[in-house]
Write a protein that holds these residues in place. Structure first.
Motif, short mmCIF file in Angstrom:
data_model
loop_
_atom_site.label_atom_id
_atom_site.label_comp_id
_atom_site.label_asym_id
_atom_site.label_seq_id
_atom_site.Cartn_x
_atom_site.Cartn_y
_atom_site.Cartn_z
N SER A 55 0.81 -1.20 0.00
CA SER A 55 0.00 0.00 0.00
C SER A 55 0.86 1.26 0.00
O SER A 55 0.63 2.19 -0.79
CB SER A 55 -0.94 -0.01 1.20
OG SER A 55 -1.78 1.11 1.18
N VAL A 56 1.86 1.31 0.88
CA VAL A 56 2.68 2.52 0.98
C VAL A 56 3.50 2.74 -0.30
O VAL A 56 3.78 3.87 -0.67
CB VAL A 56 3.55 2.52 2.25
CG1 VAL A 56 4.79 1.66 2.10
CG2 VAL A 56 3.95 3.93 2.65
N LEU A 57 3.84 1.66 -0.98
CA LEU A 57 4.63 1.78 -2.21
C LEU A 57 3.75 1.94 -3.45
O LEU A 57 4.27 2.15 -4.54
CB LEU A 57 5.55 0.58 -2.37
CG LEU A 57 6.68 0.51 -1.34
CD1 LEU A 57 7.38 -0.84 -1.39
CD2 LEU A 57 7.65 1.65 -1.53
N SER A 58 2.45 1.90 -3.28
CA SER A 58 1.55 2.01 -4.44
C SER A 58 1.47 3.43 -4.97
O SER A 58 1.16 3.64 -6.14
CB SER A 58 0.15 1.50 -4.09
OG SER A 58 -0.48 2.35 -3.16
N ALA A 59 1.76 4.42 -4.14
CA ALA A 59 1.65 5.82 -4.57
C ALA A 59 2.87 6.26 -5.37
O ALA A 59 2.73 6.98 -6.36
CB ALA A 59 1.47 6.73 -3.36
N GLN A 60 4.05 5.81 -4.92
CA GLN A 60 5.29 6.22 -5.60
C GLN A 60 6.43 5.34 -5.11
O GLN A 60 6.36 4.80 -4.01
CB GLN A 60 5.62 7.67 -5.31
CG GLN A 60 6.00 7.93 -3.86
CD GLN A 60 6.22 9.39 -3.57
OE1 GLN A 60 5.50 10.23 -4.05
NE2 GLN A 60 7.24 9.69 -2.78
N PRO A 61 7.47 5.20 -5.94
CA PRO A 61 8.64 4.44 -5.48
C PRO A 61 9.30 5.16 -4.31
O PRO A 61 9.37 6.39 -4.28
CB PRO A 61 9.56 4.44 -6.70
CG PRO A 61 8.68 4.73 -7.87
CD PRO A 61 7.59 5.62 -7.33
N LEU A 62 9.76 4.37 -3.34
CA LEU A 62 10.42 4.91 -2.15
C LEU A 62 11.60 4.01 -1.80
O LEU A 62 11.64 2.85 -2.19
CB LEU A 62 9.46 4.92 -0.95
CG LEU A 62 8.21 5.79 -1.03
CD1 LEU A 62 7.29 5.47 0.15
CD2 LEU A 62 8.59 7.26 -1.04
N THR A 63 12.51 4.54 -1.03
CA THR A 63 13.54 3.69 -0.45
C THR A 63 12.90 2.91 0.70
O THR A 63 11.82 3.27 1.19
CB THR A 63 14.72 4.52 0.10
OG1 THR A 63 14.22 5.35 1.17
CG2 THR A 63 15.37 5.37 -0.98
#
Length: 150
Positions: free
Chosen positions: A43-51
């Motif tokens: 879910s948290v990575l669904s909005a944008q790529p992150l480290t």
């Protein structure tokens, strides 16, 4: 009762609600072969790529625990890595098409489960929105106080 006592009781109820939500979330995720932790990371990575570190901060979790879950999701090809132009040793993690499909199924099942439970409890969207406004106001009051003490 005084305001401090009512606040303590409310927080106890919020913790209990969060625990019940985690338990039912684990059941829903398990039916799709996942865990609630994996659901949260997807879910948290669904909005944008992150480290991994940025994802952990957004989730309020230790980097190491998020890293373990990310590694599991990478192995299942539900996540992918890409070079990070800002940090060579911390790649960006993004959700794959397969990961989006799993997340969509988790959300679909979660929404159905919550809708059924809330309907049985005769809770309306307006009541939930009012409760959320109260919680957001409390959060703002607490975070303002913490910022003023710094």
């Amino acid at each position: 009762m005084d305001v401090a006592t009512e606040y303590r009781l409310l927080i106890a109820d919020v913790y209990e609600l969060a625990a019940a939500s985690r338990r039912t979330g684990e059941e829903i995720a398990g039916a799709v072969g996942q865990t609630a932790a994996r659901w949260h990371v997807l879910s948290v990575l669904s909005a944008q790529p992150l480290t991994v570190s940025a994802a952990a901060r957004r989730l309020g979790l230790a980097r190491q625990s998020v890293h373990r879950v990310v590694n599991d999701l990478l192995a299942e090809e539900l996540l992918a890595t890409a070079p990070n132009p800002d940090h060579k040793s911390a790649p960006l993690i993004s959700i794959t098409t397969a990961g989006r499909s799993v997340l969509a199924e988790l959300v679909r099942r979660g929404d159905l489960d919550r809708s059924e439970r809330l309907s049985r409890a005769e809770m309306s969207a307006d009541e939930l929105a009012r409760a959320r406004r109260v919680l957001r106001t409390l959060l703002e009051a607490l975070t303002e106080g913490a910022q003023e003490r710094r």
